[in-house]
Structures are given as structure tokens and as C-alpha cells.
Write an enzyme that holds these catalytic residues in place. Structure first.
Site, PDB file in Angstrom:
ATOM      1  N   GLY A 153      27.749  12.668  45.401  1.00 31.10           N
ATOM      2  CA  GLY A 153      29.257  13.044  45.926  1.00 31.10           C
ATOM      3  C   GLY A 153      29.737  13.938  45.256  1.00 31.10           C
ATOM      4  O   GLY A 153      29.210  14.700  44.004  1.00 31.10           O
ATOM      5  N   GLU A 197      28.991  23.698  46.250  1.00 35.34           N
ATOM      6  CA  GLU A 197      28.310  24.416  46.876  1.00 35.34           C
ATOM      7  C   GLU A 197      26.482  24.381  46.891  1.00 35.34           C
ATOM      8  O   GLU A 197      25.729  24.496  47.494  1.00 35.34           O
ATOM      9  CB  GLU A 197      28.662  26.089  46.529  1.00 35.34           C
ATOM     10  CG  GLU A 197      27.871  27.072  47.311  1.00 35.34           C
ATOM     11  CD  GLU A 197      27.920  27.040  48.805  1.00 35.34           C
ATOM     12  OE1 GLU A 197      28.938  26.541  49.337  1.00 35.34           O
ATOM     13  OE2 GLU A 197      27.066  27.537  49.648  1.00 35.34           O
ATOM     14  N   HIS A 211      25.305  21.403  46.519  1.00 37.58           N
ATOM     15  CA  HIS A 211      24.903  20.382  47.301  1.00 37.58           C
ATOM     16  C   HIS A 211      24.749  20.852  48.806  1.00 37.58           C
ATOM     17  O   HIS A 211      23.792  20.596  49.548  1.00 37.58           O
ATOM     18  CB  HIS A 211      25.955  19.311  47.360  1.00 37.58           C
ATOM     19  CG  HIS A 211      25.944  18.429  46.009  1.00 37.58           C
ATOM     20  ND1 HIS A 211      27.231  18.285  45.375  1.00 37.58           N
ATOM     21  CD2 HIS A 211      25.205  17.625  45.464  1.00 37.58           C
ATOM     22  CE1 HIS A 211      27.072  17.643  44.302  1.00 37.58           C
ATOM     23  NE2 HIS A 211      25.709  17.151  44.401  1.00 37.58           N
ATOM     24  N   GLU A 243      16.819  21.981  41.550  1.00 39.79           N
ATOM     25  CA  GLU A 243      15.732  22.352  40.442  1.00 39.79           C
ATOM     26  C   GLU A 243      16.594  22.370  39.036  1.00 39.79           C
ATOM     27  O   GLU A 243      16.190  22.395  38.205  1.00 39.79           O
ATOM     28  CB  GLU A 243      14.946  23.429  40.461  1.00 39.79           C
ATOM     29  CG  GLU A 243      13.925  23.526  41.447  1.00 39.79           C
ATOM     30  CD  GLU A 243      13.227  24.869  41.830  1.00 39.79           C
ATOM     31  OE1 GLU A 243      13.688  25.725  41.090  1.00 39.79           O
ATOM     32  OE2 GLU A 243      12.261  24.962  42.554  1.00 39.79           O
ATOM     33  N   GLN A 252      14.171  15.373  36.637  1.00 42.04           N
ATOM     34  CA  GLN A 252      14.365  14.654  37.822  1.00 42.04           C
ATOM     35  C   GLN A 252      13.442  14.626  39.137  1.00 42.04           C
ATOM     36  O   GLN A 252      12.556  13.911  39.464  1.00 42.04           O
ATOM     37  CB  GLN A 252      15.685  14.542  38.214  1.00 42.04           C
ATOM     38  CG  GLN A 252      15.958  13.772  39.648  1.00 42.04           C
ATOM     39  CD  GLN A 252      17.435  13.653  40.046  1.00 42.04           C
ATOM     40  OE1 GLN A 252      18.151  12.756  39.248  1.00 42.04           O
ATOM     41  NE2 GLN A 252      17.663  14.332  40.905  1.00 42.04           N
ATOM     42  N   SER A 293      27.486  21.916  39.089  1.00 45.94           N
ATOM     43  CA  SER A 293      27.414  20.572  38.816  1.00 45.94           C
ATOM     44  C   SER A 293      28.806  19.974  38.877  1.00 45.94           C
ATOM     45  O   SER A 293      29.857  20.495  38.669  1.00 45.94           O
ATOM     46  CB  SER A 293      27.090  20.489  37.229  1.00 45.94           C
ATOM     47  OG  SER A 293      27.096  19.005  36.946  1.00 45.94           O
TER      48      SER A 293
END
Ligand code: PAF
Length: 281
Positions: free
Chosen positions: A31, A35, A37, A148, A153, A185
Site C-alpha cells: 500500500g 507511480e 506501483h 525490480e 526479492q 518507494s
């Protein structure tokens, strides 16, 4: 757009889409959407008929003393943004719904979780793989899209999917940056004005390393010295790691012979930021 909070309701919805032959694409998030996401959600539209975005600040991937409690949250705004990019369902379970009393199962990937972020955040990837495996079981996606920016991850999730024969296509999407180069982020919201200035040295250091490789430099130690001195010149920044790694195996690289991951993590004030670039071979 529908908001689903219950695991069983999400599973029933997914099952009914699957029976109708609809492809499901999932974008897992914690959440506080930005931008970066939204770009993943737009990418998801190329891989599914129904787009599910999960919004869940996952407690098991935060270590003691990390920012789980203060991680930024704004569900109302997130729902609005997700609706605007054509998401079908926001899956937003509570912590209790995902980890009810008596919960005791974890998914752990071994080698690729050890270096880089795994060294300074020992329980982090176990929490990530556990929640992502649960999301795959709940949302039953055909494809899932990850950024990326969290390069390790993505590598860890690909490993889990291969090793556990999960029938999900994993799509990686390039880092989305602010105009000044800062990788997007949710944690950028923590930065003060001067800290934000210091944080820019991460993307500058990546650019500098890339120029060195283009100029013919192949010695890892020389490149990392230049990166560390660029980062070290910022008083407000403390380097966690600056390392060259094989982009597939995450093994250490001392000489650039092919595409090589330059991975950075640093604390700016209390905020831990990561960034990376795959340097050309
Ligand atoms: O990248 C993130 O936001 C999280 O680690 C993820 C994949 C949503 C799992 O909680």
C-alpha cells in the site's frame, strides 16, 4: 472495483474467474501506492483479464525495531488510485485474517536470501516468501508482477516459484524513478528535504558505475571504491552495503564479465533505502 477483506471471499472470486476462463494478474503491495506501483498495475493489464492488487503491510517481513508500526498507510487514497488504473479487486486483509491464532507455517528460500538485504534483515525474506505464497494460494493468479527495485526479492520469489512448482508466471518490471533519479518507494515519504538530497547520491553512484563500465573498467574493487566514495561524501547517509553480484544467482562478482548487478542499500537518517542497476557486461 471491489474491495475484498476475507480470504475465503477472495478465493471464491478467483475460483469463479478461473471457471470462466478469465486470466488473473496479481500485483502484491504493502500500500501507500505511488507511480511505481501504478506502473506495475498497468503492466499487469498485459498479463490478465482481472487485475487484483493486494494491500497488506506484512508484519512477518519486518524485524524487531524496524518500521512496521510507522509504515505509511492510506487505504482511502490507495483505493482511489487503484480504481483509476482499472484494477478489478483490491484484496486488503487484516493481519488476523492472514495470520490467525495458532499460525505456524513459513516458507523459506535458502542461498539467495543470505547476502545483501538478508544479511542486515535476517527474517525479512522468510516473511516475504510466506506472504507471497499465501497470496498465490488465495488469489490463484496466472501471473504476478513485481518491481525490480527489490531485485533480491524478485530473485527470491522466482526461486520459490521454481522450487515449489508454483504455476504462476513472475513478471519483473524496471525501476520507476522520480524526475531527479530517486527510485520510487513508499519509504521516501519519511525523508526530510535535506535527507532527500542525500538519498539522490544512490542513483548518482549507480550512474557513475555504469559510466566506468562503459569506459572499459572491469575491476569490481575499483568500481565499488568509486561508488562508496560517492555515497560516503553525503554526511547524512550511512552505507549498509554496496556490492556487485551475479543477477541470477546473486553470487559475488569481482570482475565484470557479463551483466552484473550493482546493489546498494543505505540509511538516510532512520530510513533504509535500496537501489540497483544491472551494469552492462
Ligand atoms: O515488495 C513489497 O511491497 C512486499 O515485500 C510484498 C511483495 C508486497 C510482500 O509483502
Amino acid at each position: 472495483m471491489r474491495i475484498i477483506e476475507r480470504v475465503t471471499e477472495m478465493q471464491q472470486q478467483a475460483e469463479s474467474w478461473r471457471r470462466e476462463g478469465r486470466r488473473i494478474a496479481l500485483v502484491p503491495t504493502m500500500g501507500y501506492l505511488h507511480e511505481g506501483h501504478l506502473t506495475l498495475m498497468r503492466e499487469a493489464r498485459n498479463h490478465g483479464d482481472e487485475i487484483v492488487v493486494s494491500i497488506f503491510v506484512n508484519p512477518t517481513q519486518f524485524g524487531p525495531g524496524e518500521d512496521f508500526e510507522r509504515y505509511p498507510r492510506d487505504m482511502a487514497r490507495d483505493e482511489l488510485l487503484a480504481g483509476e488504473v482499472g484494477v478489478t479487486v483490491v484484496f486488503a486483509p487484516s493481519v488476523r485474517e492472514m495470520y490467525p491464532d495458532g499460525y505456524q507455517t513459513f516458507v523459506e528460500v535458502m542461498e539467495v536470501t543470505r547476502p545483501l538485504c538478508g544479511r542486515s534483515r535476517p527474517v525479512h525474506f522468510r516473511g516475504v516468501t510466506t506472504v507471497v505464497a499465501k497470496l498465490f494460494n488465495i488469489v490463484k493468479p496466472d501471473a504476478a508482477v513485481f518491481g525490480e527495485k527489490d531485485f533480491q526479492q524478485l530473485t527470491v520469489i522466482r526461486r520459490m516459484v521454481d522450487d515449489l512448482n508454483m504455476d504462476v508466471q513472475i513478471i519483473g518490471h524496471p525501476i520507476v524513478r522520480e524526475e531527479d533519479g530517486l527510485a520510487m518507494s513508499s519509504r521516501n515519504a519519511y525523508l526530510t528535504g535535506s535527507q532527500r538530497g542525500a538519498a539522490l547520491s544512490l542513483s548518482r553512484a549507480l550512474g557513475e558505475a555504469e559510466r566506468m563500465v562503459h569506459g572499459g573498467e572491469r575491476r569490481g574493487a575499483v568500481i565499488l571504491d568509486a561508488v562508496r566514495s560517492q555515497l560516503g561524501s553525503e554526511g547524512e547517509l550511512r552505507i549498509d552495503y554496496a556490492e556487485l553480484r551475479d543477477p541470477d544467482t546473486l553470487e559475488n562478482v569481482t570482475e565484470i564479465r557479463g551483466p552484473t548487478l550493482l546493489a546498494l542499500a543505505a540509511f538516510v537518517g532512520q530510513t533504509r533505502l535500496i537501489d540497483n542497476r544491472v551494469l552492462p557486461g
